[in-house]
Design a protein around this motif. Structure first.
Motif, PDB file in Angstrom:
ATOM      1  N   LEU A 378       0.834  -1.213   0.000  1.00 45.32           N
ATOM      2  CA  LEU A 378       0.000   0.000   0.000  1.00 45.32           C
ATOM      3  C   LEU A 378       0.863   1.256   0.000  1.00 45.32           C
ATOM      4  CD1 LEU A 378      -2.851  -1.005   2.493  1.00 45.32           C
ATOM      5  CD2 LEU A 378      -3.012  -0.751   0.012  1.00 45.32           C
ATOM      6  N   VAL A 379       1.906   1.270   0.827  1.00 41.45           N
ATOM      7  CA  VAL A 379       2.792   2.432   0.858  1.00 41.45           C
ATOM      8  C   VAL A 379       3.467   2.628  -0.501  1.00 41.45           C
ATOM      9  CG1 VAL A 379       4.908   3.379   1.879  1.00 41.45           C
ATOM     10  CG2 VAL A 379       3.200   2.288   3.345  1.00 41.45           C
ATOM     11  N   ALA A 380       3.939   1.539  -1.081  1.00 37.52           N
ATOM     12  CA  ALA A 380       4.626   1.623  -2.375  1.00 37.52           C
ATOM     13  C   ALA A 380       3.683   2.096  -3.474  1.00 37.52           C
ATOM     14  CB  ALA A 380       5.214   0.258  -2.727  1.00 37.52           C
ATOM     15  N   MET A 381       2.482   1.549  -3.517  1.00 38.30           N
ATOM     16  CA  MET A 381       1.528   1.954  -4.553  1.00 38.30           C
ATOM     17  C   MET A 381       1.123   3.415  -4.404  1.00 38.30           C
ATOM     18  SD  MET A 381      -0.948  -1.357  -5.236  1.00 38.30           S
ATOM     19  CE  MET A 381      -1.364  -1.661  -3.513  1.00 38.30           C
ATOM     20  N   ALA A 382       0.995   3.887  -3.156  1.00 36.47           N
ATOM     21  CA  ALA A 382       0.626   5.286  -2.928  1.00 36.47           C
ATOM     22  C   ALA A 382       1.704   6.233  -3.455  1.00 36.47           C
ATOM     23  CB  ALA A 382       0.397   5.528  -1.436  1.00 36.47           C
ATOM     24  N   LEU A 383       2.970   5.835  -3.362  1.00 33.11           N
ATOM     25  CA  LEU A 383       4.054   6.698  -3.805  1.00 33.11           C
ATOM     26  C   LEU A 383       4.057   6.925  -5.311  1.00 33.11           C
ATOM     27  CD1 LEU A 383       7.080   5.496  -1.624  1.00 33.11           C
ATOM     28  CD2 LEU A 383       5.910   7.706  -1.498  1.00 33.11           C
ATOM     29  N   THR A 384       3.664   5.912  -6.077  1.00 34.09           N
ATOM     30  CA  THR A 384       3.755   6.020  -7.538  1.00 34.09           C
ATOM     31  C   THR A 384       2.395   6.143  -8.218  1.00 34.09           C
ATOM     32  OG1 THR A 384       3.848   3.589  -7.678  1.00 34.09           O
ATOM     33  CG2 THR A 384       5.945   4.785  -7.674  1.00 34.09           C
ATOM     34  N   TYR A 385       1.324   6.241  -7.435  1.00 31.61           N
ATOM     35  CA  TYR A 385      -0.004   6.385  -8.042  1.00 31.61           C
ATOM     36  C   TYR A 385      -0.089   7.723  -8.772  1.00 31.61           C
ATOM     37  CZ  TYR A 385      -5.050   6.604  -8.609  1.00 31.61           C
ATOM     38  OH  TYR A 385      -6.316   6.703  -9.140  1.00 31.61           O
ATOM     39  N   PRO A 386      -0.596   7.737 -10.025  1.00 30.66           N
ATOM     40  CA  PRO A 386      -0.707   8.994 -10.774  1.00 30.66           C
ATOM     41  C   PRO A 386      -1.473  10.055  -9.962  1.00 30.66           C
ATOM     42  CG  PRO A 386      -1.188   7.134 -12.195  1.00 30.66           C
ATOM     43  CD  PRO A 386      -1.064   6.577 -10.802  1.00 30.66           C
ATOM     44  N   GLY A 387      -0.887  11.213  -9.845  1.00 28.10           N
ATOM     45  CA  GLY A 387      -1.502  12.272  -9.047  1.00 28.10           C
ATOM     46  C   GLY A 387      -0.786  12.503  -7.740  1.00 28.10           C
ATOM     47  N   PRO A 389       2.196  13.598  -5.516  1.00 26.22           N
ATOM     48  CA  PRO A 389       3.336  14.492  -5.789  1.00 26.22           C
ATOM     49  C   PRO A 389       4.632  13.711  -6.004  1.00 26.22           C
ATOM     50  CG  PRO A 389       2.003  15.358  -3.985  1.00 26.22           C
ATOM     51  CD  PRO A 389       1.458  13.988  -4.304  1.00 26.22           C
ATOM     52  N   TYR A 390       5.344  14.073  -7.058  1.00 27.22           N
ATOM     53  CA  TYR A 390       6.634  13.485  -7.407  1.00 27.22           C
ATOM     54  C   TYR A 390       6.537  11.995  -7.781  1.00 27.22           C
ATOM     55  CZ  TYR A 390       8.214  17.749  -5.116  1.00 27.22           C
ATOM     56  OH  TYR A 390       8.388  19.063  -4.754  1.00 27.22           O
ATOM     57  N   ALA A 391       5.331  11.534  -8.125  1.00 31.97           N
ATOM     58  CA  ALA A 391       5.157  10.130  -8.497  1.00 31.97           C
ATOM     59  C   ALA A 391       6.011   9.769  -9.713  1.00 31.97           C
ATOM     60  CB  ALA A 391       3.685   9.832  -8.782  1.00 31.97           C
TER      61      ALA A 391
END
Length: 456
Positions: A378-387, A389-391
């Motif tokens: 979940l943490v990893a997906m949140a970091l790169t989810y479109p939208g 910041p800095y994804a």
């Protein structure tokens, strides 16, 4: 505390540290040799081929090293205590791989959502495919109630717990699930890699459907299967393969225990009652002699875990495993995937390590109610989810680390841990091995067929 006890404690700690360093060194050597061998293509006639990946060489090298322990001098011997330690170190190392997959999935969630019902319903293939393909073969070979334990799932740790609680590990069902676990540990990654590569080479299925079939709920098996499939695709499609395999594996991991407990196991018990009178008469009874409960429980406890980080390792050791496993991955990243370590590569590794640390911290803070693999994902997906910041920047930096390079150390740890389980494995007989491999093939094919149907 007695003086003798106080004197013994530093020596014990020193011995454990020395064993840990030795296991790390042996794992790194297996990774180096495996990545030097690289990808090996095996032609199957015509345009068909199977690609044998470095992770398989790492698994085999580790296994051979452990099995040859009695024939090697002490300085290079992988004793049983080293094998047990390798199994423990495998658990936190898996979190690094899960974190990488989550970072890949996050940026591709729109594609995954587009898959719709295919991703949802293919899970039925994972959980019923094992029984559909494995149970008839077991009965034809004369196996009795061991067939239930061996075919109601792919037999990972939650399955051991379910059967142990319901039947006991000294029961026929307990011996069956233990056989499935042993087969998956010793042969699973090799078998599923070759089998998945062969099916992909036939050109009958959409690569995304094959990828969803690869998400069987085991990190090592998923890595082996998806890697073999991706090796036959273009670079762009290969990224989709990894993404869909990771998404499927996450779904299988999160709902797997409940699905197998309330659906797969009852259905397999029912199917056994229906089919055994019909098919059982064609095979002579092949149930092995009862294995003592204590021995079975000891074997299961010593076997490598994949579902959660090791509770027996200190936080400092777990952090050390993450750092060293990440550095080991740079070996394959450089040799096989030709990505020279630079500032961007180390920045990507730092982001990955931070992701795992935050996810594991959430796992501990929530009293370990939800598995660590879920928090890290979940943490990893949140970091790169479109939208986010800095994804895009995070995706670019972490993209410098190839996910297969991160998988190779995992299989090296697993290979070094295999030898300790071989004595118990021998007691289970070749018939149950055939059944277990059929169950592994069934979970892959079942999910692939359902995903293909909903995608087309």
């Amino acid at each position: 505390m007695r003086t003798a006890d106080r004197m013994a404690m530093p020596r014990a700690s020193s011995g454990l540290a020395a064993d840990t360093i030795k296991v790390f060194a042996c794992t790194a050597l297996c990774v180096l040799v495996a990545e030097t061998i690289g990808n090996v293509s095996v032609p199957l006639g015509g345009s068909y081929k199977v690609v044998l990946l470095p992770l398989l060489w790492a698994l085999l090298l580790g296994a051979v090293w452990g099995l040859a322990a009695n024939r090697l001098p002490a300085p290079v011997r992988i004793a049983k205590r080293h094998q047990t330690l390798a199994a423990l170190l495998l658990q936190p190392a898996l979190m690094l791989f899960i974190g990488k997959l989550g970072l890949m999935v996050g940026g591709n969630l729109p594609k995954i959502f587009d898959a719709g019902w295919a991703l949802v319903f293919q899970e039925f293939g994972h959980f019923f495919g094992t029984m559909i393909f494995g149970l008839p073969v077991a009965l034809l070979l004369g196996i009795k109630r061991e067939a239930i334990g061996a075919t109601f799932s792919v037999g990972r740790e939650p399955s051991l717990a379910i059967i142990g609680e319901k039947y006991g590990m000294d029961s026929p069902e307990g011996r069956g699930v233990l056989a499935e676990y042993m087969t998956g540990t010793i042969f699973g990654a090799i078998f599923i890699s070759i089998f998945a590569g062969f099916i992909a080479g036939l050109g009958l299925f959409d690569p995304r459907a094959l990828a969803m079939g690869a998400g069987v709920g085991s990190g090592s098996l998923m890595a082996a299967a998806s890697g073999a499939i991706a090796a036959l695709q273009t670079p762009e499609i290969a990224k989709d393969v990894v993404t869909f395999a990771a998404a499927s594996n996450l779904v299988t991991t999160t709902i797997g225990t409940y699905f197998t407990l309330f659906l797969s196991l009852p259905f397999t018990v029912w199917a056994y009652g229906v089919l055994e009178p019909i098919l059982g008469r064609f095979g002579r009874a092949a149930s092995p002699a009862a294995e003592p409960a204590a021995a079975a429980a000891k074997t299961a406890a010593a076997a490598p875990q994949e579902a959660a980080p090791a509770a027996k390792l200190s936080p400092a050791t777990i952090l050390t495993v993450w750092i060293i496993a990440g550095l080991m991955a740079l070996i394959g990243n450089t040799i096989t995937y030709k990505i020279i370590p630079d500032a961007a590569v180390f920045a990507g590794l730092a982001i990955l390590l931070g992701t795992v640390i935050v996810g594991y911290g959430a796992y501990v803070a929530t009293r370990k109610v939800v598995p660590a693999v879920v928090w890290v994902s979940l943490v990893a997906m949140a970091l790169t989810y479109p939208g986010t910041p800095y994804a895009a920047e995070i995706t670019a930096l972490t993209g410098k680390l190839n996910f297969m390079a991160l998988a190779t150390p995992l299989l090296a740890f697993a290979g070094l841990s295999i030898a300790k389980d071989v004595p118990a494995f021998r007691k289970l007989g070749w018939r149950i091995v055939v059944v277990s491999l059929m169950a592994n093939a069934g979970t892959f094919l079942g999910a692939t067929l359902i995903a293909q149907f909903f995608m087309h």
